[in-house]
Motif scaffolding. Sequence first.
Motif, PDB file in Angstrom:
ATOM      1  N   PRO A 188       9.134 -19.502   4.385  1.00  0.00           N
ATOM      2  CA  PRO A 188      10.467 -20.094   4.259  1.00  0.00           C
ATOM      3  C   PRO A 188      10.967 -20.621   5.609  1.00  0.00           C
ATOM      4  O   PRO A 188      10.602 -20.094   6.667  1.00  0.00           O
ATOM      5  CB  PRO A 188      11.336 -18.914   3.794  1.00  0.00           C
ATOM      6  CG  PRO A 188      10.379 -17.915   3.236  1.00  0.00           C
ATOM      7  CD  PRO A 188       9.118 -18.083   4.011  1.00  0.00           C
ATOM      8  N   GLU A 189      11.790 -21.637   5.538  1.00  0.00           N
ATOM      9  CA  GLU A 189      12.282 -22.260   6.758  1.00  0.00           C
ATOM     10  C   GLU A 189      13.011 -21.253   7.653  1.00  0.00           C
ATOM     11  O   GLU A 189      12.871 -21.270   8.872  1.00  0.00           O
ATOM     12  CB  GLU A 189      13.204 -23.435   6.430  1.00  0.00           C
ATOM     13  CG  GLU A 189      13.331 -24.377   7.624  1.00  0.00           C
ATOM     14  CD  GLU A 189      14.429 -25.410   7.461  1.00  0.00           C
ATOM     15  OE1 GLU A 189      14.731 -25.804   6.333  1.00  0.00           O
ATOM     16  OE2 GLU A 189      14.981 -25.812   8.506  1.00  0.00           O
ATOM     17  N   GLU A 190      13.765 -20.372   7.038  1.00  0.00           N
ATOM     18  CA  GLU A 190      14.508 -19.352   7.797  1.00  0.00           C
ATOM     19  C   GLU A 190      13.554 -18.555   8.704  1.00  0.00           C
ATOM     20  O   GLU A 190      13.898 -18.212   9.837  1.00  0.00           O
ATOM     21  CB  GLU A 190      15.202 -18.412   6.799  1.00  0.00           C
ATOM     22  CG  GLU A 190      16.008 -17.304   7.456  1.00  0.00           C
ATOM     23  CD  GLU A 190      16.451 -16.243   6.455  1.00  0.00           C
ATOM     24  OE1 GLU A 190      15.941 -16.239   5.309  1.00  0.00           O
ATOM     25  OE2 GLU A 190      17.300 -15.424   6.832  1.00  0.00           O
ATOM     26  N   ILE A 191      12.379 -18.269   8.180  1.00  0.00           N
ATOM     27  CA  ILE A 191      11.377 -17.522   8.950  1.00  0.00           C
ATOM     28  C   ILE A 191      10.801 -18.420  10.052  1.00  0.00           C
ATOM     29  O   ILE A 191      10.686 -18.025  11.211  1.00  0.00           O
ATOM     30  CB  ILE A 191      10.227 -17.046   8.025  1.00  0.00           C
ATOM     31  CG1 ILE A 191      10.731 -16.076   6.958  1.00  0.00           C
ATOM     32  CG2 ILE A 191       9.083 -16.464   8.841  1.00  0.00           C
ATOM     33  CD1 ILE A 191      11.053 -14.699   7.430  1.00  0.00           C
ATOM     34  N   VAL A 243       3.048 -11.226   0.330  1.00  0.00           N
ATOM     35  CA  VAL A 243       4.417 -11.046  -0.164  1.00  0.00           C
ATOM     36  C   VAL A 243       5.456 -11.264   0.945  1.00  0.00           C
ATOM     37  O   VAL A 243       6.536 -11.800   0.707  1.00  0.00           O
ATOM     38  CB  VAL A 243       4.574  -9.641  -0.786  1.00  0.00           C
ATOM     39  CG1 VAL A 243       6.026  -9.395  -1.170  1.00  0.00           C
ATOM     40  CG2 VAL A 243       3.666  -9.499  -2.013  1.00  0.00           C
ATOM     41  N   LEU A 244       5.151 -10.871   2.158  1.00  0.00           N
ATOM     42  CA  LEU A 244       6.141 -10.989   3.237  1.00  0.00           C
ATOM     43  C   LEU A 244       6.376 -12.437   3.671  1.00  0.00           C
ATOM     44  O   LEU A 244       7.319 -12.722   4.404  1.00  0.00           O
ATOM     45  CB  LEU A 244       5.732 -10.112   4.430  1.00  0.00           C
ATOM     46  CG  LEU A 244       5.661  -8.600   4.132  1.00  0.00           C
ATOM     47  CD1 LEU A 244       5.125  -7.830   5.337  1.00  0.00           C
ATOM     48  CD2 LEU A 244       7.023  -8.044   3.725  1.00  0.00           C
ATOM     49  N   GLY A 252       5.838 -13.280  -2.876  1.00  0.00           N
ATOM     50  CA  GLY A 252       6.764 -13.603  -1.786  1.00  0.00           C
ATOM     51  C   GLY A 252       7.621 -14.796  -2.138  1.00  0.00           C
ATOM     52  O   GLY A 252       8.228 -14.848  -3.212  1.00  0.00           O
ATOM     53  N   SER A 253       7.632 -15.775  -1.254  1.00  0.00           N
ATOM     54  CA  SER A 253       8.463 -16.969  -1.463  1.00  0.00           C
ATOM     55  C   SER A 253       8.046 -17.735  -2.716  1.00  0.00           C
ATOM     56  O   SER A 253       8.818 -18.522  -3.254  1.00  0.00           O
ATOM     57  CB  SER A 253       8.343 -17.891  -0.246  1.00  0.00           C
ATOM     58  OG  SER A 253       7.015 -18.350  -0.131  1.00  0.00           O
ATOM     59  N   LEU A 272       9.248 -22.603  -9.553  1.00  0.00           N
ATOM     60  CA  LEU A 272       8.026 -23.100  -8.907  1.00  0.00           C
ATOM     61  C   LEU A 272       6.824 -22.918  -9.840  1.00  0.00           C
ATOM     62  O   LEU A 272       5.994 -23.828 -10.003  1.00  0.00           O
ATOM     63  CB  LEU A 272       7.797 -22.351  -7.587  1.00  0.00           C
ATOM     64  CG  LEU A 272       6.580 -22.759  -6.770  1.00  0.00           C
ATOM     65  CD1 LEU A 272       6.785 -24.131  -6.130  1.00  0.00           C
ATOM     66  CD2 LEU A 272       6.265 -21.718  -5.679  1.00  0.00           C
ATOM     67  N   VAL A 273       6.729 -21.732 -10.442  1.00  0.00           N
ATOM     68  CA  VAL A 273       5.626 -21.453 -11.368  1.00  0.00           C
ATOM     69  C   VAL A 273       5.671 -22.442 -12.536  1.00  0.00           C
ATOM     70  O   VAL A 273       4.649 -22.995 -12.941  1.00  0.00           O
ATOM     71  CB  VAL A 273       5.686 -19.994 -11.879  1.00  0.00           C
ATOM     72  CG1 VAL A 273       4.711 -19.765 -13.035  1.00  0.00           C
ATOM     73  CG2 VAL A 273       5.389 -19.020 -10.730  1.00  0.00           C
TER      74      VAL A 273
END
Lengths: 360, 360
Positions: free
Chosen positions: A16-19, A193-194, A340-341, A347-348
């Motif tokens: 994710p962009e935040e990360i 997942v992280l 995770g994200s 999305l799926v």
Amino acid sequence: MEKYEIGLIPGPVKIPEEIRRVWLNDFASSDLEDEFFALYHENQVLIQKLLRTKNNVVITSGEAMSILWASLKCTLKPGEKILAVSSGLFGSGFADMARAIGAYAETCEFPYDEVPEPEKVYEHAKKFRPKVITAVHCETPSGTLTPCLAEIGKIAREVEALFVVDFVSSAGGVELDVDACKIDIGLLGSQKVLSLTPSISISTISPHAWQIINDVNYSGYEAFADWREVPEKKFMPYTHDWHSMKALNISLENIMNEGIDGACARHSEAAKLCRDLGREIGLELFPKSEEICSPTVTAFYVPEKFTWENFNERLRARGLAVGGNYGSLAGKVFRIGHMGSQADSDLVRRGMKIIREVLA
Amino acid sequence: MEKYEIGLIPGPVKIPEEIRRVWLNDFASSDLEDEFFALYHENQVLIQKLLRTKNNVVITSGEAMSILWASLKCTLKPGEKILAVSSGLFGSGFADMARAIGAYAETCEFPYDEVPEPEKVYEHAKKFRPKVITAVHCETPSGTLTPCLAEIGKIAREVEALFVVDFVSSAGGVELDVDACKIDIGLLGSQKVLSLTPSISISTISPHAWQIINDVNYSGYEAFADWREVPEKKFMPYTHDWHSMKALNISLENIMNEGIDGACARHSEAAKLCRDLGREIGLELFPKSEEICSPTVTAFYVPEKFTWENFNERLRARGLAVGGNYGSLAGKVFRIGHMGSQADSDLVRRGMKIIREVLA
């Protein structure tokens, strides 16, 4: 391609962009600053909460293979016995790795589309009397989740073996109680997942495991020993990656804010949707039953009218990236990574719509 | 503190914003994409150019200690002999590490404020006949640069030993010709001259070294073997860190744009300025002579009227972060790291001005 429009690879997942914005920080030296060690400690506590454990948490630099190797090298001397419970590539991988370092390994094997049965593990363990028993929570290549970790943990205690579990691609998206499962060494990756870069690895280590680690006294980059008291001693065997440590912190805080139950429910929903839509469009699940499917990844057979290469090419032409496979599953089984994200029903749905179009 | 106002730590050095912004990219999976392998290959070629070598280049994930361990584990079997040429902590560190993995190590030792003498190395090597000879180009804790790598390389050839060199904190800021120095395995870190996160490590490996590596057949995270043909086989033993790989690319391109000579001149100038200003304000150099001072780091004695803690506290109160020391140099010698992004005369001038104020 350099970027996925619709990314459903079972790790590395979309960060994710935040990360990713964590790297804009101009951090000081992780070797020297109290703030780094405080952050390290904060992550230890969050991991303990996430994995429901009182065990020590070690956070090292490098991809998760570093701690898979570490868990064996730090606990086994040449000739010592290990039983690898295996219903997939990573399960058998433990035995291969153990043999490569001179240990004596046996595998307690189950078909890749099934999960281990505790009874058979018990029989094997009682006879073989290994020093270490390994298991894999989520067999990413097979899309299965081993439901009987607690039973295997109990068996390990009974035969006085150390219990090592690879939960690289499950923890955080699947309910996991490290202490209830009596997991002595638990192994968690960052790019699953992280939803982090593949640059940091997390291990939970029980007091009993620390005794063995001290006794084996292994040296090397993978050695756990020097990591036992990092925040207390403010010393590490090498310069740590402050950006990855901060990114881990944000990822863990996000899970806590969502709630562990909430995160697990989100994964289960995305997985169920994936299976349901797969059935609708005529895909065949690789795992023998829905009950043993992992909430983090779904494995389907490659549709009969395609080769994997051909199928993948068509999906990619429409912007969808899914996972292929390895070893005996290569070319036969493909995977949708909703961890995770990517544990995101929308999305799926978008991804499965493309598969539907390609199959039409 | 989390960020340095004036950072002159000898690694990890300040990461330029241009590099940090690489993480804003939403990269795909490094396991699968041709673009990643092309980038890997591009970096191999740039490293060959930077280090003047035709040897194979291996780029792995993890801090530089991973390749220091790798260089020994992949080349030495238990009981085999290694001669560690040492004029500092990292020099002797090779011997300690080699002993920890069961090799038989001797050190050819020189005082920490001096550099190795080839004659003594030759005598020792001829008598001892080691399988591996190790040397350290820049002894970061001592602020010295070993000028006689080519001579030691020649000796290694003569006694048929593999020549392993740690140039973790020199290459890129100091003229280095790997092939002329006959370096079989060369080791380069990312958080020094390259000014990257400590998440990626670079090794140059000669054909002769590959033979030994194949023969020793070491397995583990540190194993070089599986990295020999990464761009050709498009396979890696674990998921690589695309962001770090891209950041490395930008760092190397920047050096090429500046010119290797230009980058080296910038380092030499910053170093000379540091020594000149140090002399002016009454600091005493740790190395015995200016000739053996590294262009990447300058080591001074802690001024007599201060303890290191006291001195450091005062510098930090004024926004300056410099390096302390380790082992026998702890508390006695401090260091100004002017490497990579910090090889900047203005920055050095600002830092030395603060030291002048504290000494006044």
